[in-house]
Design an enzyme around this catalytic site. Structure first.
Site, PDB file in Angstrom:
ATOM      1  N   ASP A  14       0.661  -1.063  -0.204  1.00 25.11           N
ATOM      2  CA  ASP A  14      -0.036  -0.115   0.180  1.00 25.11           C
ATOM      3  C   ASP A  14       0.975   1.158   0.075  1.00 25.11           C
ATOM      4  O   ASP A  14       0.510   2.238   0.494  1.00 25.11           O
ATOM      5  CB  ASP A  14      -0.867  -0.081   1.218  1.00 25.11           C
ATOM      6  CG  ASP A  14      -1.741  -1.525   1.178  1.00 25.11           C
ATOM      7  OD1 ASP A  14      -2.088  -1.806   0.096  1.00 25.11           O
ATOM      8  OD2 ASP A  14      -2.136  -1.867   2.390  1.00 25.11           O
ATOM      9  N   LYS A  17       1.501   2.083  -5.237  1.00 21.95           N
ATOM     10  CA  LYS A  17       2.185   1.683  -6.463  1.00 21.95           C
ATOM     11  C   LYS A  17       1.337   1.910  -7.319  1.00 21.95           C
ATOM     12  O   LYS A  17       1.828   2.337  -8.535  1.00 21.95           O
ATOM     13  CB  LYS A  17       2.343   0.125  -6.257  1.00 21.95           C
ATOM     14  CG  LYS A  17       3.509  -0.314  -5.191  1.00 21.95           C
ATOM     15  CD  LYS A  17       3.473  -1.796  -5.037  1.00 21.95           C
ATOM     16  CE  LYS A  17       2.147  -2.368  -4.239  1.00 21.95           C
ATOM     17  NZ  LYS A  17       2.047  -1.861  -2.992  1.00 21.95           N
ATOM     18  N   GLY A  41      -4.588  -4.243  -3.745  1.00 22.75           N
ATOM     19  CA  GLY A  41      -5.797  -3.141  -4.075  1.00 22.75           C
ATOM     20  C   GLY A  41      -4.845  -1.980  -4.397  1.00 22.75           C
ATOM     21  O   GLY A  41      -4.445  -1.305  -3.401  1.00 22.75           O
ATOM     22  N   HIS A  42      -4.987  -1.854  -5.617  1.00 22.29           N
ATOM     23  CA  HIS A  42      -4.170  -0.608  -6.104  1.00 22.29           C
ATOM     24  C   HIS A  42      -4.866   0.677  -6.177  1.00 22.29           C
ATOM     25  O   HIS A  42      -6.049   0.508  -7.495  1.00 22.29           O
ATOM     26  CB  HIS A  42      -3.457  -0.761  -7.220  1.00 22.29           C
ATOM     27  CG  HIS A  42      -2.303  -2.058  -6.856  1.00 22.29           C
ATOM     28  ND1 HIS A  42      -1.581  -2.713  -7.656  1.00 22.29           N
ATOM     29  CD2 HIS A  42      -1.839  -2.520  -5.617  1.00 22.29           C
ATOM     30  CE1 HIS A  42      -0.631  -3.542  -7.169  1.00 22.29           C
ATOM     31  NE2 HIS A  42      -0.949  -3.398  -5.917  1.00 22.29           N
ATOM     32  N   GLN A 231       1.748  -6.305  -3.461  1.00 26.26           N
ATOM     33  CA  GLN A 231       2.281  -6.667  -1.904  1.00 26.26           C
ATOM     34  C   GLN A 231       3.653  -5.748  -1.938  1.00 26.26           C
ATOM     35  O   GLN A 231       3.789  -4.466  -2.598  1.00 26.26           O
ATOM     36  CB  GLN A 231       2.290  -8.003  -1.769  1.00 26.26           C
ATOM     37  CG  GLN A 231       1.004  -8.761  -1.638  1.00 26.26           C
ATOM     38  CD  GLN A 231       0.409  -9.056  -2.904  1.00 26.26           C
ATOM     39  OE1 GLN A 231       1.052  -9.620  -3.780  1.00 26.26           O
ATOM     40  NE2 GLN A 231      -0.840  -8.465  -3.020  1.00 26.26           N
TER      41      GLN A 231
END
Ligand code: GDP
Ligand code: IMO
Ligand code: MG
Length: 430
Positions: A14, A17, A41-42, A231
């Site tokens: 987080d 990215k 989750g981007h 990640q």
């Protein structure tokens, strides 16, 4: 022949990215994910809208760019379908520019069940998994019984699916897991399976490719390719805080196995770090703050998981971990995100070394999970200034530049850019 650039997280995930990939996409022809899956989750923000991607690469909002899901990624077809539908609502037709490796493995509904069963069996050693089926699906990949995207077109797909599912049901029973009360998004395993099977049709609307040939041809054609990590370093299966990690190689080396490119084809390695640090899920986090400052970081930084909504644990930046990340990944360019979260802090701290068992060390000790680790702190004066509207590095407040210079010196890598808001427009390149 050009080289493939890499962008990855240097902390516990987080770091921002997705945002940075989206910002860099105009300079690339292809954006490729190489590992992870729907546990990621981007978040990307522009035009006042927020978009969260899980399996799809973060270049997808640039419709003239090819986005590739590589062989190292895990695909959960129903989550994939939901993501595609979300994009369609926003007027994005991904069928044109999203390619999928035939060798990418599938997450079955029963993998998600096994994730829950394994977590339950771990008791107080729970990893805090996102429960998307990541661990069990990579387990089956390594155990050589997984199913791949290309297999969905085979005549015996259903039979192989059922064999694998029955194996999972037997394993769940052995673990004493109650399958009858298990739910995914409120659905029983059978109900979810029906939707999962239906979602394969959506998946099959996309171009399935031999992605290793595709990527290498792109490089031979001097196309610019960016590999997008999910990640982060400290969640890497080999070098992270094992067993509190994810089940893939999140590091630069993962690009080679997750896309089929040679180590000699790696170009720049862009590593992302927050100006502070967060972690979601269980496991060691030496610089974690349990006080008011930690709560402020969480609130001001909106530190709630983009995939699970869980509050993220917050703390100061950890330089031994960051140095380790730069070493393992060969980071050439450092990107720092979210210093704006600390705009009103009187003081900002940095952990420069650890004390473990009475000894000072610069290294990540093997005993990371089991021995108490005391951070050695260095503190910096805050800058008490909004960063809004700043577009040149030298216009950043002097105290912030002093802090960034220390990050750079400690990491041994030059800061290439600083992000100062969630929005696409707010990245200051140096
Ligand atoms: P990722 O998983 O590395 O892509 O990061 P996430 O999307 O899970 O979390 C990063 C969060 O920080 C998202 O909500 C972003 O919108 C937000 N963000 C990214 N860069 C910045 C920044 O420079 N400042 C602030 N305040 N928020 C940012
Ligand atoms: P992005 O790409 C932060 C964490 C989980 C858990 C551990 C294992 O958005 O940075 P898993 O579901 O892989 O079995 O979970 O890893 N985790 C993440 N934390 N960001 C992520 O992805 C993560 N993906 C997994 O919270 O502790
Ligand atoms: Mg995230």
């Amino acid at each position: 022949m050009t080289k493939i650039d890499v962008l990855l997280g240097l902390q516990w995930g987080d770091e921002g990215k997705g945002k940075i990939v989206d910002v860099l996409t105009p300079g690339y022809d292809v954006i490729a994910r190489f590992q992870g899956g729907p546990n990621a989750g981007h978040t990307i923000e522009f035009g006042g809208n927020k978009h969260v991607l899980h399996i799809i690469p973060s270049g997808i909002f640039h419709q003239e760019k090819i986005n590739l899901i590589g062989n190292g990624v895990l695909i959960e077809p129903r989550i994939f379908k939901q993501e595609i539908e979300e994009l369609e609502k926003k007027g994005i037709d991904a069928t044109r520019n999203l390619y999928i490796s035939k060798k990418a493995h599938l997450i079955l509904p029963s993998h998600r069940m096994m994730d829950a069963a394994n977590e339950q069996a771990k008791g107080n050693m729970k990893i805090g998994s996102t429960l998307k089926g990541i661990g069990p699906a990579y387990t089956d990949k390594i155990a050589r019984c997984g199913l791949r995207v290309g297999d969905t077109l085979a005549e015996d797909f259903r039979e192989r699916y059922i064999m694998l599912k029955e194996q999972h049901l037997r394993m769940a029973q052995t673990l004493g897991f109650d399958v009858t009360t298990f739910r995914i998004d409120g659905l029983t395993l059978d109900q979810y399976e029906a939707q999962w099977m239906e979602s394969l049709k959506t998946l099959q609307r996309f171009r399935f490719v031999n992605s290793e040939y595709f990527i290498n041809q792109c490089l031979r054609d001097d196309k610019k390719v960016l590999a997008e990590g999910a990640q982060a370093m400290m969640l890497d299966i080999d070098f992270g805080t094992y067993p509190f990690v994810t089940s893939s190689n999140t590091i630069t080396a993962g690009v080679c196995t997750g896309l089929g490119v040679a180590p000699t084809a790696i170009g720049r390695v862009m590593g992302i770090t927050k100006a502070y640090c967060t972690r979601v899920g269980a496991g060691p986090f030496p610089t974690e703050l349990f006080d008011e400052t930690g709560r402020r970081l969480c609130e001001l930084g909106h530190e709630y998981g983009a995939t699970t909504g869980r509050p993220r644990r917050c703390g100061w930046i950890d330089m031994p971990a960051l140095r380790y990340a730069c070493m393992i990944n060969g980071v050439t360019d450092l990107f720092v995100t979210k210093p704006d979260v600390m705009n009103d802090f009187d003081q900002v701290c940095m952990c420069t070394a650890y004390e473990v068992g009475g000894q000072r060390t610069d290294e990540i000790p093997f005993e990371y999970n089991t021995m108490p680790i005391s951070p050695v702190w260095q503190s910096f004066d805050g800058w008490h200034q909004s960063l809004e509207g700043i577009s040149a590095y030298d216009d950043l407040p002097a105290n912030l530049r002093t802090y960034l210079a220390a990050v750079e010196r400690q990491a041994g890598v030059r800061i290439a850019a600083v992000s100062i808001s969630p929005d696409r427009k707010d990245v200051i390149f140096r």
